[in-house]
Design a protein around this motif. Structure first.
Motif, PDB file in Angstrom:
ATOM      1  N   ASP A 185      -1.731  -2.261  -5.671  1.00  0.00           N
ATOM      2  CA  ASP A 185      -2.659  -2.725  -5.461  1.00  0.00           C
ATOM      3  C   ASP A 185      -2.978  -3.898  -4.602  1.00  0.00           C
ATOM      4  N   GLU A 205      -0.446  11.360   2.422  1.00  0.00           N
ATOM      5  CA  GLU A 205       0.451  11.994   1.320  1.00  0.00           C
ATOM      6  C   GLU A 205      -0.131  13.917   1.068  1.00  0.00           C
ATOM      7  N   ALA A 259       1.246  -1.102   0.509  1.00  0.00           N
ATOM      8  CA  ALA A 259       0.037   0.263   0.056  1.00  0.00           C
ATOM      9  C   ALA A 259       0.713   1.210   0.367  1.00  0.00           C
ATOM     10  N   ARG A 288      -7.078   3.378   1.773  1.00  0.00           N
ATOM     11  CA  ARG A 288      -6.973   4.942   1.570  1.00  0.00           C
ATOM     12  C   ARG A 288      -6.945   6.066   1.628  1.00  0.00           C
ATOM     13  N   LEU A 342      -4.040   6.976   3.595  1.00  0.00           N
ATOM     14  CA  LEU A 342      -2.494   6.938   2.583  1.00  0.00           C
ATOM     15  C   LEU A 342      -2.304   8.557   2.100  1.00  0.00           C
ATOM     16  N   LYS A 343      -3.887   8.425   1.655  1.00  0.00           N
ATOM     17  CA  LYS A 343      -3.762  10.013   1.158  1.00  0.00           C
ATOM     18  C   LYS A 343      -3.627  10.959   2.101  1.00  0.00           C
ATOM     19  N   LEU A 388       3.513   2.156  -1.182  1.00  0.00           N
ATOM     20  CA  LEU A 388       4.757   1.474  -2.098  1.00  0.00           C
ATOM     21  C   LEU A 388       3.763   1.709  -3.500  1.00  0.00           C
ATOM     22  N   HIS A 389       1.969   1.887  -3.367  1.00  0.00           N
ATOM     23  CA  HIS A 389       1.349   2.675  -4.744  1.00  0.00           C
ATOM     24  C   HIS A 389       0.836   1.552  -4.896  1.00  0.00           C
TER      25      HIS A 389
END
Ligand code: PNS
Length: 163
Positions: free
Chosen positions: A141, A162, A136, A155, A158-159, A138-139
């Motif tokens: 799936d 960032e 996750a 999700r 993670l957003k 490291l972007h």
């Protein structure tokens, strides 16, 4: 009433964990998922409260599941919740040594403390919380390896990370 306590970090709960909980629900009257507050794994991806909420959400279809958290020795949690056994998952040979050591230590600390091992479906046997987090972060799936509620919360987290 037969009660089993399934302890772990569950940071996050994966499909492998959920698979085990569903199996345990067919074998025991009461399945307690115990979120451990584990000093070694700080800082966690999800807080203890978030993990508890997300596990409860992912187990909504299982009426005999309760989610708790515990600090300190697992054998003390077993006594507190009057569980008949500890549940742990065995995915591969590599899990065995650590699990054997824990099971024997727990039985040494508390004579009646038995550990029961269940195997997840082979589709989930390579899935672990740490590898899912790595994918996750490291972007990759990761969604296919965790229950929907967890994927959604990951999700969002993670957003936020960032920003
Ligand atoms: O999901 P994990 O990280 O493999 O779970 C490990 C856990 C939480 C089950 C283990 O670290 C544990 O039982 N911690 C509680 C402290 C304890 O009782 N330690 C001695 C047992 S060997």
């Amino acid at each position: 009433m037969r009660t089993v306590l399934y302890p772990g970090s569950f940071d996050p709960l994966t499909n492998g964990h959920l698979d085990l909980i569903e199996r345990a629900c067919r074998l025991f009257d009461h399945v307690i998922v115990g979120v451990a507050v584990n000093a070694e794994k700080h800082p966690p991806f999800f807080s203890r409260k978030e993990r508890m909420k997300l596990i409860a959400e992912s187990c909504q279809h299982l009426p005999n599941v309760e989610v708790v958290s515990f600090q300190g020795l697992l054998v003390d949690a077993i006594a507190e919740y009057e569980a008949n056994a500890i549940l742990r998952g065995l995915r591969a040979f590599s899990d065995f040594e650590y699990e054997l050591q824990m099971a024997l230590m727990n039985r040494s600390l508390s004579e009646e403390c038995e550990t029961i091992f269940l195997m997840p479906t082979p589709n989930n046997s390579f899935v672990s919380s740490s590898i899912v987090k790595e994918v996750a972060l490291l972007h990759g799936d990761f969604v296919q390896y965790v229950p929907e509620a967890i994927a959604c919360a990951m999700r969002k987290k993670l957003k936020r990370m960032e920003k």
